[in-house]
Write a protein that holds these residues in place. Structure first.
Motif, short mmCIF file in Angstrom:
data_model
loop_
_atom_site.label_atom_id
_atom_site.label_comp_id
_atom_site.label_asym_id
_atom_site.label_seq_id
_atom_site.Cartn_x
_atom_site.Cartn_y
_atom_site.Cartn_z
N ILE A 67 0.86 -1.18 0.00
CA ILE A 67 0.00 0.00 0.00
C ILE A 67 0.89 1.23 0.00
CG2 ILE A 67 -1.78 1.24 1.26
CD1 ILE A 67 -2.67 -1.50 2.34
N PHE A 68 0.63 2.16 -0.94
CA PHE A 68 1.45 3.33 -1.15
C PHE A 68 0.63 4.61 -0.99
CE2 PHE A 68 3.31 -0.09 -3.61
CZ PHE A 68 4.66 0.03 -3.36
N CYS A 69 1.29 5.71 -0.67
CA CYS A 69 0.69 7.04 -0.62
C CYS A 69 0.45 7.51 -2.06
CB CYS A 69 1.61 8.00 0.11
SG CYS A 69 1.05 9.71 0.14
N SER A 70 -0.72 8.07 -2.33
CA SER A 70 -1.04 8.53 -3.69
C SER A 70 -0.28 9.80 -4.06
CB SER A 70 -2.54 8.80 -3.81
OG SER A 70 -3.24 7.61 -3.74
N GLN A 71 0.06 10.61 -3.08
CA GLN A 71 0.69 11.89 -3.38
C GLN A 71 2.19 11.75 -3.66
OE1 GLN A 71 0.00 14.80 -0.33
NE2 GLN A 71 0.65 16.49 -1.60
N CYS A 72 2.91 11.01 -2.82
CA CYS A 72 4.38 10.95 -2.96
C CYS A 72 4.90 9.55 -3.28
CB CYS A 72 5.04 11.47 -1.69
SG CYS A 72 4.74 10.46 -0.23
N ARG A 73 4.01 8.56 -3.40
CA ARG A 73 4.37 7.18 -3.76
C ARG A 73 5.25 6.49 -2.71
NH1 ARG A 73 0.58 7.83 -7.13
NH2 ARG A 73 0.98 8.25 -9.30
N THR A 74 5.17 6.90 -1.46
CA THR A 74 5.93 6.28 -0.38
C THR A 74 5.21 5.01 0.08
OG1 THR A 74 6.71 8.42 0.37
CG2 THR A 74 6.88 6.63 1.94
N ARG A 75 5.95 3.96 0.37
CA ARG A 75 5.36 2.71 0.85
C ARG A 75 4.84 2.92 2.28
NH1 ARG A 75 9.33 -2.16 0.89
NH2 ARG A 75 9.51 -1.46 -1.24
N LEU A 76 3.60 2.46 2.53
CA LEU A 76 2.96 2.63 3.83
C LEU A 76 2.83 1.31 4.59
CD1 LEU A 76 0.08 5.02 2.70
CD2 LEU A 76 2.23 5.67 3.79
N PHE A 77 2.28 0.29 3.93
CA PHE A 77 2.05 -1.01 4.57
C PHE A 77 2.36 -2.15 3.62
CE2 PHE A 77 -1.83 1.21 6.55
CZ PHE A 77 -1.18 1.53 7.71
N LYS A 78 2.64 -3.30 4.21
CA LYS A 78 2.54 -4.57 3.53
C LYS A 78 1.37 -5.26 4.22
CE LYS A 78 5.42 -8.10 1.66
NZ LYS A 78 6.78 -8.63 1.64
N TYR A 79 0.33 -5.64 3.44
CA TYR A 79 -0.96 -6.02 4.02
C TYR A 79 -1.49 -7.30 3.37
CZ TYR A 79 -5.90 -5.47 5.28
OH TYR A 79 -7.17 -5.66 5.75
N ARG A 80 -2.06 -8.19 4.20
CA ARG A 80 -2.70 -9.42 3.70
C ARG A 80 -4.14 -9.08 3.35
NH1 ARG A 80 -0.67 -12.06 8.51
NH2 ARG A 80 -2.84 -12.33 9.07
N LYS A 81 -4.42 -8.87 2.06
CA LYS A 81 -5.74 -8.45 1.60
C LYS A 81 -6.48 -9.63 0.99
CE LYS A 81 -8.01 -5.03 -1.31
NZ LYS A 81 -9.04 -5.92 -1.78
N GLY A 82 -7.75 -9.71 1.28
CA GLY A 82 -8.60 -10.73 0.68
C GLY A 82 -9.47 -10.12 -0.40
#
Length: 83
Positions: A15-30
């Motif tokens: 998961i990344f920030c839309s404004q600056c493209r910085t990585r925010l999370f690594k997430y287990r998504k279903g």
């Protein structure tokens, strides 16, 4: 309503920030849908310094809340994206 499963899905997304493209999370998504919420127990790696705030541009991308009795981040539309 039922609580989310503890183990969660096997697939992880970044998961990344839309404004600056910085990585925010690594997430287990279903599922294949849009990123609406992130359950805290499914976050594999957290790259943020303050909850719900980008460490680079300091944009608030989510709100801290309870969903079905479980702590989660409710994502603000257009502030974060997944890959």
């Amino acid at each position: 309503m039922a609580k989310p499963s503890k183990k969660g899905p096997d697939t992880t997304v970044e998961i990344f920030c839309s404004q600056c493209r910085t990585r925010l999370f690594k997430y287990r998504k279903g599922g294949k849908g849009a990123l609406v919420k992130c359950f805290k127990e499914r976050i594999v790696k957290d790259y943020t310094l303050l909850p719900c705030q980008c460490p680079n541009c300091e944009q608030v991308f989510a709100r801290d809340t309870l969903i079905r009795g479980t702590p989660a981040f409710k994502m603000i539309g257009g502030k974060a994206f997944q890959k």
